[in-house]
Design a protein around this motif. Structure first.
Motif, PDB file in Angstrom:
ATOM      1  N   GLY A 189      31.492  33.754  19.605  1.00 49.78           N
ATOM      2  CA  GLY A 189      31.948  34.974  20.260  1.00 49.78           C
ATOM      3  C   GLY A 189      31.249  36.203  19.729  1.00 49.78           C
ATOM      4  N   GLU A 190      31.791  37.367  20.095  1.00 48.36           N
ATOM      5  CA  GLU A 190      31.147  38.641  19.756  1.00 48.36           C
ATOM      6  C   GLU A 190      31.060  38.853  18.243  1.00 48.36           C
ATOM      7  OE1 GLU A 190      31.830  43.439  20.478  1.00 48.36           O
ATOM      8  OE2 GLU A 190      33.021  41.977  21.591  1.00 48.36           O
ATOM      9  N   THR A 191      32.138  38.541  17.517  1.00 44.74           N
ATOM     10  CA  THR A 191      32.131  38.767  16.074  1.00 44.74           C
ATOM     11  C   THR A 191      31.104  37.885  15.381  1.00 44.74           C
ATOM     12  OG1 THR A 191      34.468  39.377  16.112  1.00 44.74           O
ATOM     13  CG2 THR A 191      33.537  38.770  13.983  1.00 44.74           C
ATOM     14  N   ILE A 192      31.039  36.624  15.791  1.00 38.55           N
ATOM     15  CA  ILE A 192      30.043  35.722  15.209  1.00 38.55           C
ATOM     16  C   ILE A 192      28.631  36.191  15.563  1.00 38.55           C
ATOM     17  CG2 ILE A 192      29.074  33.384  15.357  1.00 38.55           C
ATOM     18  CD1 ILE A 192      31.510  33.569  13.554  1.00 38.55           C
ATOM     19  N   GLU A 193      28.441  36.663  16.788  1.00 34.95           N
ATOM     20  CA  GLU A 193      27.121  37.174  17.180  1.00 34.95           C
ATOM     21  C   GLU A 193      26.725  38.374  16.314  1.00 34.95           C
ATOM     22  OE1 GLU A 193      24.685  38.857  21.085  1.00 34.95           O
ATOM     23  OE2 GLU A 193      26.684  37.972  21.326  1.00 34.95           O
ATOM     24  N   LEU A 194      27.666  39.275  16.060  1.00 31.16           N
ATOM     25  CA  LEU A 194      27.381  40.424  15.204  1.00 31.16           C
ATOM     26  C   LEU A 194      27.076  39.987  13.778  1.00 31.16           C
ATOM     27  CD1 LEU A 194      30.030  43.053  16.374  1.00 31.16           C
ATOM     28  CD2 LEU A 194      27.538  43.277  16.497  1.00 31.16           C
ATOM     29  N   ALA A 195      27.844  39.008  13.282  1.00 25.57           N
ATOM     30  CA  ALA A 195      27.592  38.500  11.939  1.00 25.57           C
ATOM     31  C   ALA A 195      26.196  37.874  11.859  1.00 25.57           C
ATOM     32  CB  ALA A 195      28.654  37.479  11.556  1.00 25.57           C
ATOM     33  N   ALA A 196      25.843  37.113  12.895  1.00 14.18           N
ATOM     34  CA  ALA A 196      24.506  36.500  12.932  1.00 14.18           C
ATOM     35  C   ALA A 196      23.418  37.567  12.916  1.00 14.18           C
ATOM     36  CB  ALA A 196      24.374  35.623  14.181  1.00 14.18           C
ATOM     37  N   ARG A 197      23.643  38.639  13.664  1.00 14.67           N
ATOM     38  CA  ARG A 197      22.649  39.729  13.726  1.00 14.67           C
ATOM     39  C   ARG A 197      22.490  40.397  12.364  1.00 14.67           C
ATOM     40  NH1 ARG A 197      20.626  41.532  18.116  1.00 14.67           N
ATOM     41  NH2 ARG A 197      22.330  40.620  19.357  1.00 14.67           N
ATOM     42  N   HIS A 198      23.632  40.694  11.724  1.00 17.83           N
ATOM     43  CA  HIS A 198      23.575  41.341  10.409  1.00 17.83           C
ATOM     44  C   HIS A 198      22.914  40.438   9.368  1.00 17.83           C
ATOM     45  CE1 HIS A 198      25.731  44.812  11.723  1.00 17.83           C
ATOM     46  NE2 HIS A 198      26.885  44.211  11.876  1.00 17.83           N
ATOM     47  N   LEU A 199      23.246  39.159   9.394  1.00 16.92           N
ATOM     48  CA  LEU A 199      22.631  38.223   8.446  1.00 16.92           C
ATOM     49  C   LEU A 199      21.126  38.124   8.672  1.00 16.92           C
ATOM     50  CD1 LEU A 199      25.336  35.402   8.520  1.00 16.92           C
ATOM     51  CD2 LEU A 199      24.684  36.737   6.495  1.00 16.92           C
ATOM     52  N   HIS A 200      20.734  38.079   9.940  1.00 19.92           N
ATOM     53  CA  HIS A 200      19.311  38.004  10.275  1.00 19.92           C
ATOM     54  C   HIS A 200      18.580  39.243   9.764  1.00 19.92           C
ATOM     55  CE1 HIS A 200      15.826  36.599  12.496  1.00 19.92           C
ATOM     56  NE2 HIS A 200      15.707  37.795  13.060  1.00 19.92           N
ATOM     57  N   GLU A 201      19.221  40.406   9.911  1.00 16.53           N
ATOM     58  CA  GLU A 201      18.610  41.660   9.428  1.00 16.53           C
ATOM     59  C   GLU A 201      18.477  41.664   7.906  1.00 16.53           C
ATOM     60  OE1 GLU A 201      21.238  44.581  11.001  1.00 16.53           O
ATOM     61  OE2 GLU A 201      20.373  44.513  13.034  1.00 16.53           O
ATOM     62  N   GLN A 202      19.336  40.903   7.231  1.00 11.16           N
ATOM     63  CA  GLN A 202      19.280  40.819   5.766  1.00 11.16           C
ATOM     64  C   GLN A 202      18.361  39.690   5.293  1.00 11.16           C
ATOM     65  OE1 GLN A 202      20.604  43.023   3.679  1.00 11.16           O
ATOM     66  NE2 GLN A 202      21.381  44.177   5.438  1.00 11.16           N
ATOM     67  N   GLN A 203      17.538  39.167   6.203  1.00 11.15           N
ATOM     68  CA  GLN A 203      16.541  38.142   5.862  1.00 11.15           C
ATOM     69  C   GLN A 203      17.193  36.859   5.338  1.00 11.15           C
ATOM     70  OE1 GLN A 203      13.279  38.942   6.593  1.00 11.15           O
ATOM     71  NE2 GLN A 203      14.153  40.873   7.310  1.00 11.15           N
ATOM     72  N   LEU A 204      18.269  36.440   6.004  1.00 11.17           N
ATOM     73  CA  LEU A 204      18.937  35.189   5.635  1.00 11.17           C
ATOM     74  C   LEU A 204      17.946  34.025   5.658  1.00 11.17           C
ATOM     75  CD1 LEU A 204      21.815  33.783   5.207  1.00 11.17           C
ATOM     76  CD2 LEU A 204      21.623  33.215   7.645  1.00 11.17           C
ATOM     77  N   GLY A 205      18.116  33.106   4.687  1.00  7.43           N
ATOM     78  CA  GLY A 205      17.194  31.977   4.607  1.00  7.43           C
ATOM     79  C   GLY A 205      17.324  31.014   5.779  1.00  7.43           C
ATOM     80  N   ARG A 206      18.573  30.605   6.106  1.00  7.92           N
ATOM     81  CA  ARG A 206      18.769  29.598   7.159  1.00  7.92           C
ATOM     82  C   ARG A 206      20.133  29.805   7.803  1.00  7.92           C
ATOM     83  NH1 ARG A 206      20.408  23.870   6.544  1.00  7.92           N
ATOM     84  NH2 ARG A 206      19.686  22.683   8.344  1.00  7.92           N
ATOM     85  N   MET A 207      20.220  29.571   9.110  1.00  4.33           N
ATOM     86  CA  MET A 207      21.454  29.791   9.839  1.00  4.33           C
ATOM     87  C   MET A 207      21.806  28.560  10.673  1.00  4.33           C
ATOM     88  SD  MET A 207      22.344  32.812  12.617  1.00  4.33           S
ATOM     89  CE  MET A 207      21.750  34.077  11.508  1.00  4.33           C
ATOM     90  N   ILE A 208      23.081  28.136  10.564  1.00  8.26           N
ATOM     91  CA  ILE A 208      23.607  27.051  11.390  1.00  8.26           C
ATOM     92  C   ILE A 208      24.782  27.625  12.185  1.00  8.26           C
ATOM     93  CG2 ILE A 208      24.644  24.750  11.408  1.00  8.26           C
ATOM     94  CD1 ILE A 208      23.450  24.351   8.567  1.00  8.26           C
ATOM     95  N   ILE A 209      24.794  27.386  13.492  1.00  8.19           N
ATOM     96  CA  ILE A 209      25.884  27.876  14.326  1.00  8.19           C
ATOM     97  C   ILE A 209      26.586  26.690  14.973  1.00  8.19           C
ATOM     98  CG2 ILE A 209      26.520  29.278  16.334  1.00  8.19           C
ATOM     99  CD1 ILE A 209      24.216  31.108  15.661  1.00  8.19           C
ATOM    100  N   ALA A 210      27.886  26.592  14.731  1.00  7.35           N
ATOM    101  CA  ALA A 210      28.685  25.493  15.286  1.00  7.35           C
ATOM    102  C   ALA A 210      29.651  26.051  16.323  1.00  7.35           C
ATOM    103  CB  ALA A 210      29.454  24.796  14.176  1.00  7.35           C
ATOM    104  N   ASN A 211      29.751  25.351  17.453  1.00  6.39           N
ATOM    105  CA  ASN A 211      30.658  25.807  18.504  1.00  6.39           C
ATOM    106  C   ASN A 211      31.128  24.603  19.319  1.00  6.39           C
ATOM    107  OD1 ASN A 211      31.952  28.047  19.855  1.00  6.39           O
ATOM    108  ND2 ASN A 211      30.638  27.573  21.601  1.00  6.39           N
ATOM    109  N   ARG A 212      32.297  24.784  19.939  1.00  8.74           N
ATOM    110  CA  ARG A 212      32.816  23.692  20.765  1.00  8.74           C
ATOM    111  C   ARG A 212      31.835  23.377  21.888  1.00  8.74           C
ATOM    112  NH1 ARG A 212      37.664  22.016  20.288  1.00  8.74           N
ATOM    113  NH2 ARG A 212      38.348  23.981  19.348  1.00  8.74           N
ATOM    114  N   THR A 213      31.246  24.436  22.492  1.00 11.84           N
ATOM    115  CA  THR A 213      30.222  24.255  23.523  1.00 11.84           C
ATOM    116  C   THR A 213      28.857  24.394  22.859  1.00 11.84           C
ATOM    117  OG1 THR A 213      31.701  25.282  25.142  1.00 11.84           O
ATOM    118  CG2 THR A 213      29.382  25.063  25.757  1.00 11.84           C
ATOM    119  N   VAL A 214      28.143  23.294  22.727  1.00  7.90           N
ATOM    120  CA  VAL A 214      26.871  23.307  21.999  1.00  7.90           C
ATOM    121  C   VAL A 214      25.847  24.200  22.696  1.00  7.90           C
ATOM    122  CG1 VAL A 214      24.996  21.880  21.097  1.00  7.90           C
ATOM    123  CG2 VAL A 214      27.329  20.994  21.127  1.00  7.90           C
TER     124      VAL A 214
END
Length: 420
Positions: A189-214
């Motif tokens: 959802g929106e909050t997870i999308e914002l968190a993903a954006r902020h983490l990406h801006e902080q040069q996160l090493g690796r990201m995994i996203i899990a959701n009921r709808t793949v």
């Protein structure tokens, strides 16, 4: 000549009106050309986001009613449907408004930085469409400079004011550099999308996203070079995650104590930072009792957010002071343009007098007259020509009792009370 900022935003108009008045990017060039085809519009730019639609115009006369008519007609709305939601800022207030918008002071989230990029896109679109010239070009460049100054000189964007921002800020406090960490985001959802954006801006090493709808997880993960999995695949990846942020609509916990305990053992008890943003909770409360787990709920983050809002409000006061000064500077320059035509006319008249008297002086030299006498003639005649009209008008002002004109002349010519 005047400036106008006319529009609607999240404070003045409901979302259904904002949606109907939005300008899609593909139609923006056409809309800009239509706007500047209006008789009174010299230059124009349009800012259109999910929270606001604003028109910035340089007009050769006052004409915001015509702008409102055009905006209503363009979007096939009745004027009475739109007018209750519209605000109009003329001249100096238009400059202040644009500076406040660019600095995030007029945003739904105080101090958010995205609006500056959206303004730059709006200016670029207007530049490419050929609808901005000297005045708006200078206004927008000044705006970008002031926004940068506010970001540099105040803490307007430094403190977290959203749940996603607060979560990422806490992760940075725990891990410092996020370049070597892996984040597991549960939900899409929106909050997870914002968190993903902020983490990406902080040069996160690796990201995994899990959701009921793949498919939804994959669509989000692809934006940030992440990896998508289904919810039932989470146990297989838990041990990889240094950061876990969960926000789903599940009515039962997605992560249970035993599952986390198993993952911690596989991690050799390397600490895990966990944020449960969901209501009801996605992570069993008992997980927080496990060693090597830093578990925060949405209630825990609220304190961080309130502190961030307080900090941003204090910074906003500083930003408003900068805006007052910088808006006055720009508007001073704008007012000076009104004198340009008069200055040019004065110079043209003076230059014509110079040429006329110089031609006569050169003719006298060719006739053999003494140079000293010719110079005296040139200086005397030119002085008389330049001062004739001002002197005659000042005498008439004295006769008519127009003391304000005489005082203005003293200021214009830099004369003191003695006339020197």
């Amino acid at each position: 000549m005047s400036l106008i900022a006319l529009g609607i935003n999240h404070r003045t108009a409901p979302v259904d009106i904002r949606e109907r008045v939005a300008f899609p990017p593909e139609r923006m060039p056409e809309a800009l050309r239509e706007l500047t085809a209006l008789p009174m519009v010299q230059e124009g730019a349009i800012l259109s986001t999910c929270n606001r639609t604003e028109i910035y115009c340089h007009l050769d006369q006052t004409g915001h009613q015509q702008l409102l008519d055009w905006l209503s007609a363009y979007h096939r709305l009745g004027r009475d449907q739109l007018q209750p939601y519209v605000y109009v800022h003329p001249d100096l207030e238009a400059v202040k408004h644009l500076l406040r918008v660019s600095s995030g002071l007029d945003s739904m989230v105080l101090g958010e930085p995205q609006i500056l990029g959206q303004l730059k896109d709006a200016f670029q679109a207007a530049s490419e469409a050929g609808t901005v010239s000297h005045l708006l070009n200078r206004l927008f460049q000044h705006t970008f400079s002031v926004a940068k100054q506010i970001r540099t000189d105040t803490a307007i964007g430094a403190s977290p004011v959203s749940v996603a921002f607060a979560a990422v800020r806490l992760a940075r406090q725990i891990y410092g550099d996020l370049g070597e960490t892996t984040a597991l985001l549960i939900g899409a959802g929106e909050t997870i999308e914002l968190a993903a954006r902020h983490l990406h801006e902080q040069q996160l090493g690796r990201m995994i996203i899990a959701n009921r709808t793949v498919e939804r997880a994959h669509a989000l993960a692809s934006q940030f070079n992440g990896y998508a999995i289904a919810l039932d695949e989470i146990p297989a990846h838990l041990a990889e995650a240094d950061i876990i942020i969960a926000s789903t609509a599940s009515q039962t916990p997605v992560l249970r104590r035993d599952t986390i305990k198993t993952a911690l053992k596989a991690r050799k008890h390397k600490p895990v930072f966990m944020v449960d943003i969901a209501v009801p909770r996605d992570i069993e409360p008992e997980v927080g009792k496990l060693e090597d787990v830093y578990l925060y709920t949405i209630d825990d983050l609220q304190q961080v957010i309130q502190e961030g809002l307080k900090s941003r409000r204090e910074a906003a006061h500083q930003a408003e002071e900068i805006i007052e000064v910088q808006a006055s500077h720009f508007y001073g320059w704008l007012r000076s343009l009104d004198a340009v035509q008069t200055i040019r006319a004065c110079r043209d008249r003076a230059d014509a007098s110079r040429r006329e008297v110089l031609d006569k002086a050169l003719a006298q030299l060719r006739q053999g007259r003494e140079p000293e006498a010719v110079l005296e003639f040139l200086a005397h005649t030119l002085t008389n020509k330049l001062l004739h009209a001002p002197s005659a008008n000042l005498r008439q002002a004295g006769y008519d009792g127009r003391a304000e004109l005489i005082e203005a002349a003293r200021e214009l010519f830099g004369l003191d009370e003695s006339g020197k």
